[in-house]
Design an enzyme around this catalytic site. Structure first.
Site, PDB file in Angstrom:
ATOM      1  N   ASP A  83      28.554  31.431  20.712  1.00  0.00           N
ATOM      2  CA  ASP A  83      28.061  30.056  20.286  1.00  0.00           C
ATOM      3  C   ASP A  83      27.769  30.523  19.079  1.00  0.00           C
ATOM      4  OD1 ASP A  83      26.644  27.802  19.547  1.00  0.00           O
ATOM      5  OD2 ASP A  83      26.498  27.037  21.604  1.00  0.00           O
ATOM      6  N   HIS A  84      28.167  30.133  17.882  1.00  0.00           N
ATOM      7  CA  HIS A  84      27.692  30.802  16.812  1.00  0.00           C
ATOM      8  C   HIS A  84      26.364  30.181  16.253  1.00  0.00           C
ATOM      9  CE1 HIS A  84      29.303  27.225  14.568  1.00  0.00           C
ATOM     10  NE2 HIS A  84      28.661  27.448  13.592  1.00  0.00           N
ATOM     11  N   HIS A 128      26.679  23.868  21.151  1.00  0.00           N
ATOM     12  CA  HIS A 128      25.375  24.014  20.020  1.00  0.00           C
ATOM     13  C   HIS A 128      24.325  23.267  20.245  1.00  0.00           C
ATOM     14  CE1 HIS A 128      28.916  25.882  17.891  1.00  0.00           C
ATOM     15  NE2 HIS A 128      29.438  24.881  17.431  1.00  0.00           N
TER      16      HIS A 128
HETATM   17  C1  BG6 Z   1      31.960  24.213  15.077  1.00  0.00           C
HETATM   18  C2  BG6 Z   1      32.500  23.082  15.439  1.00  0.00           C
HETATM   19  O1  BG6 Z   1      32.022  25.000  16.354  1.00  0.00           O
HETATM   20  O2  BG6 Z   1      30.724  23.886  14.616  1.00  0.00           O
HETATM   21  C3  BG6 Z   1      33.040  22.353  13.980  1.00  0.00           C
HETATM   22  O3  BG6 Z   1      33.948  23.136  15.983  1.00  0.00           O
HETATM   23  C4  BG6 Z   1      31.497  22.065  13.295  1.00  0.00           C
HETATM   24  O4  BG6 Z   1      33.535  20.915  14.202  1.00  0.00           O
HETATM   25  C5  BG6 Z   1      30.915  23.450  13.152  1.00  0.00           C
HETATM   26  O5  BG6 Z   1      31.819  21.682  11.812  1.00  0.00           O
HETATM   27  C6  BG6 Z   1      29.509  23.388  12.586  1.00  0.00           C
HETATM   28  O6  BG6 Z   1      29.037  24.645  12.450  1.00  0.00           O
HETATM   29  P1  BG6 Z   1      28.045  24.863  11.035  1.00  0.00           P
HETATM   30  O7  BG6 Z   1      27.573  26.404  11.201  1.00  0.00           O
HETATM   31  O8  BG6 Z   1      28.809  24.477   9.693  1.00  0.00           O
HETATM   32  O9  BG6 Z   1      26.834  23.934  11.318  1.00  0.00           O
END
Ligand code: BG6
Length: 508
Positions: free
Chosen positions: A188-189, A251
């Site tokens: 989960d980045h 997230h």
């Molecule tokens: C991803 C989603 O996991 O996270 C995307 O699939 C979203 O739809 C993105 O835009 C948002 O990540 P960040 O790091 O740009 O906030």
């Protein structure tokens, strides 16, 4: 979340990236590995093997990557000497994931790398592919005996992990039959973001917060993750997913867990993850009749963003012109435990919103008795703690102060910890943190199987209700707005409003 002693200490490592020609590889994974290399975090011995069906030679693939690095790396354009050393260890394997030959060749590469390194390496399989391929790859890795050593072989899985509770359980079962849990890294980045990791430090490295971090002092919590971007060229994927699956299930619930969890006994991966699962398990699940009151959805229509006309969601490529998929979701949750009893947690996320920002706001209860005359308190505001994850990286405590002057007038002021003003240097990208953790075998920032299932379990009543009943009001918010009116109403009926961080700090 590596400790300094880990620098450069990791064991020889060979990375296989399934989906080697995909966007994730070029925009995130390779730049992250390259920056780890520049900063001295990569092991002395490493190899990166990108897998894909395109007929690239190693040389052609490296040239492609160089363009990507120049465009996407946080460290800017590649420096020739460094890039040459790094790219020399990047290979391309022309491969088909259904073909046994692919796995035989992987085995040969591992044997050759092991012979050169003189010891058994860590072998990391990164599945940067569509979920429908997860099972084929996992089964083949097992069949070809490529992941037999649980201390060395690891599997990294990108989201989405399942489409619903059932499919997540099935995938867990399948992977659990082949790998041990300590080999499975569900990414989960958000958990790799610097500011997100700091929530743990902020909460558990400061003694002044714990006494007030509960229902006695906190009035409500908001977690808002808004994006200006639309779905772009991901319409095909997104239309099957929607805001709830794409952002909330992973997230946003992870952010909520970090805010709400009990202090873990130690920083051990399972300690931290146990406490997060506790939060998910204590969240109140909605009965069918509660859903409408507590969860609202939206879909964007066309409009203008920063002077440019943008299409509505239903006009985006890959999207069904009558789509019922939500591009915005807001939910009010409760956590039924001693710490949080009765305290609402409002979550919202949406695409094509007025501002891109991820902000957690903790609003504290009001003073028990106001001693100031009415004229002094026109700008009165309860204390707030605002954790801004992006684009601003900061923690602000908003308190009331006396405005300078001969009369007694109060207004809110910010006490700010701002990354930019406090630290110099670049912040590592989320994928750098997470890839390094994978190499070092640290699962703290990864989702455990039961965590993913608990998150799905919580959301299934809402997802099922929304699937069963089409929204008749879609599209119900225009691009460049703050989402549908129903989202304002959700929070306004409790006497609150959604909080947004001003883009610039105006002097009071
Ligand atoms: C991803 C989603 O996991 O996270 C995307 O699939 C979203 O739809 C993105 O835009 C948002 O990540 P960040 O790091 O740009 O906030």
């Amino acid at each position: 979340m590596s400790v300094p002693a880990g620098k450069g200490h990791s064991q020889p490592t060979i990375f296989f990236i399934f989906g080697g020609t995909g966007d994730l590889t070029s925009r995130k994974l390779i730049p992250a590995l390259y920056n780890l290399f520049l900063d001295g975090w990569m092991p002395k011995n490493f190899a990166i093997v990108a897998m894909g069906r395109t007929e690239f030679t190693d040389e052609q693939f490296r040239n492609e990557l160089l363009k990507d690095i120049n465009q996407f790396s946080r460290s800017g354009k590649a420096k020739k000497e460094k890039w040459d050393v790094f790219s020399d260890r990047v290979y391309f394997q022309v491969s088909d994931i259904k073909d046994a030959k692919t796995y035989k060749e992987q085995g040969e590469r591992i044997a050759k790398f092991t012979a050169e390194a003189g010891e058994e390496p860590n072998v990391i399989y990164y599945l940067a592919v569509a979920p429908r391929f997860f099972a084929t790859i996992a089964e083949n890795l097992s069949k070809h005996n490529l992941a037999a050593n649980p201390d060395k072989a690891r599997l990294v899985i990108e989201k989405p992990f399942g489409h619903d509770l059932e499919s997540a359980k099935e995938l867990n079962k399948l992977l659990g039959g082949i790998f041990s849990e300590r080999q499975i890294y569900r990414i989960d980045h958000y958990l790799g973001k610097e500011t997100v990791q700091n929530i743990l430090a902020f909460r558990f490295a400061n003694s002044i917060l714990e006494p007030i971090w509960n229902r006695n002092y906190i009035d409500h919590v908001q977690i808002s993750v808004t994006e200006q971007l639309g779905v772009g060229d991901r319409g095909g994927y997104y239309d099957e997913s929607g805001a709830m699956r794409d952002m909330v299930q992973n997230h946003i619930l992870q952010l909520l867990c970090l805010v709400a969890m009990e202090p873990p006994v130690s920083f051990e991966a399972d300690e931290v993850r146990n406490r997060k699962v506790d939060v998910l398990n204590s969240m109140r699940k909605f009965a069918p009749e509660d859903i409408q009151k507590n969860a609202v959805r939206g879909q964007y229509s066309k409009g203008w963003m920063e002077g440019k006309e943008v299409p509505g969601y239903r006009e985006e490529p890959g999207v069904n012109p009558e789509s019922n998929t939500e591009t915005f979701a807001a939910v009010k949750f409760f956590i039924d435990n001693w710490r949080w009893h009765g305290i609402p947690f409002y979550l919202r996320t949406g695409k094509r919103m007025h501002q891109s920002s991820s902000v957690i706001t903790i609003q504290f209860k009001d003073v028990p008795h106001l001693i100031f005359p009415a004229g002094a308190t026109e700008g009165w505001q309860q204390n707030r703690l605002i954790i801004s994850i992006q684009p601003e990286m900061s923690i602000r405590l908003q308190v009331q102060a006396k405005r300078p002057g001969l009369d007694m007038i109060l207004n809110p002021v910010d006490m700010v910890f701002d990354y930019k003003g406090t630290y110099t240097g670049d912040t590592p990208e989320a994928y750098e943190t997470l890839l390094l953790d994978t190499m070092q075998g640290d699962q703290t920032l990864f989702m455990r199987g039961d965590q993913v299932e608990a998150a799905w379990d919580l959301l299934m009543p809402i997802l099922n209700a929304w699937a069963a009943k089409k929204s008749l009001s879609f599209p119900n918010y225009s691009a460049d707005s703050w989402g549908p009116e129903v989202a304002e109403a959700l929070i306004a009926k409790d006497g609150f409003h959604w909080f947004t961080l001003p883009l610039k700090n105006e002097k009071k």
